[in-house]
Motif scaffolding. Structure first.
Motif, short mmCIF file in Angstrom:
data_model
loop_
_atom_site.label_atom_id
_atom_site.label_comp_id
_atom_site.label_asym_id
_atom_site.label_seq_id
_atom_site.Cartn_x
_atom_site.Cartn_y
_atom_site.Cartn_z
N ARG A 48 0.85 -1.20 0.00
CA ARG A 48 0.00 0.00 0.00
C ARG A 48 0.89 1.25 0.00
O ARG A 48 0.65 2.19 -0.76
N GLU A 52 1.15 4.24 -2.86
CA GLU A 52 0.93 5.65 -2.50
C GLU A 52 2.14 6.51 -2.85
O GLU A 52 1.99 7.69 -3.16
N GLU A 57 1.72 6.99 -10.09
CA GLU A 57 0.49 6.28 -9.71
C GLU A 57 0.24 5.09 -10.63
O GLU A 57 -0.88 4.83 -11.07
N ALA A 70 -5.40 1.23 -2.94
CA ALA A 70 -4.41 2.30 -3.15
C ALA A 70 -4.12 2.39 -4.63
O ALA A 70 -4.17 1.38 -5.32
N PRO A 71 -3.74 3.50 -5.17
CA PRO A 71 -3.69 4.80 -4.51
C PRO A 71 -5.06 5.39 -4.33
O PRO A 71 -6.01 5.11 -4.96
#
Length: 71
Positions: A48, A52, A57, A70-71
């Protein structure tokens, strides 16, 4: 056991390797791009965190039912 699905979008990944630095047992670089060691994993906070921290991303972490984590 809670499982997560981990994918890396190769079109977004720039090979920054932040994920490898944060969760080296879960990600690897192949030809300059990141990929998960396994797409189905036991829940892992380092994954995770890696998602992040990814500057592009490119990492998507989802619950087994498809819900985004996530994200």
């Amino acid at each position: 056991m809670v499982t997560w699905l981990v994918t890396v979008d190769p079109g977004r990944c720039i090979g920054a390797a932040v994920c490898v630095g944060v969760a080296s047992e879960r990600f690897r670089l192949i030809d300059g791009r990141s990929g998960p060691v396994s797409e189905t994993i036991e829940a892992d906070e380092s994954v995770r965190d890696a998602a992040e921290m990814c500057p592009m991303e490119a990492i998507l972490v989802r619950a087994a039912d498809g819900a985004p984590i996530a994200p």
